[in-house]
Design a protein around this motif. Sequence first.
Motif: not given
Length: 219
Positions: A25, A28-29, A35, A38, A41
């Motif tokens: 997370h 990605a930011k 995003d 969860d 990912y």
Amino acid sequence: MTKTIFFDFDGTLADSAAGIIGGLHVAAKTMGLPDLGDAVYRRFIGPVMTTSLHEYYPTLSAAAVQQTVLAFQDYYGREGWQHTTIYPGIPAALAQLQAAGYSLNVASAKPEVMLHKLLPHFQLTQYFSGVYGATLDESIRSSKTQVLAYGLTQSQADPAQSVMVGDRASDMVGGSANRVATLGVLYGFGDRAELTAAHADAIVATPKELMAGIQQLLG
């Protein structure tokens, strides 16, 4: 001839989901990427991260993939690793295998420098003769096949007297590519269908069954 066991780390020795997913997370930011959530990912856990980034962000350039890995590693090295827990029963299983005369090693797609941080933290160092992983940017030994090949060479293990233990298809593929027997575990991030499709030689459900599974393959 010494019988040698190579253990994956994430999903085999440790539940590292919280730190890895949190790191993705953050990465990605940092990189301005969508995003993926969860659930997606979670699928990154196990294979080399560069492979997963190419799969789930197919438009990323090779340079951007490397920048994303470094953004992840920056967070993970500072904070994410602290959210790792060792699966119940793992220390006891390792002690049992060590007492039985097996040579135990870690072969993980995780950066080797991070493995050398995690294993002492969880008081697992004493169980392992060798620790083999990727470089920090994952540019060298960037697949489980390459990590295991490196581990076999460095430990001078006989592939015919070795087992690769892991929870994902990449572990089974890495073992097969190196002519090493494979033991899949169901308590990690893969499932029976994935491990069976990857031609695991045997599958166990809990850490307590590791000894029996390894004995089935090596005696």
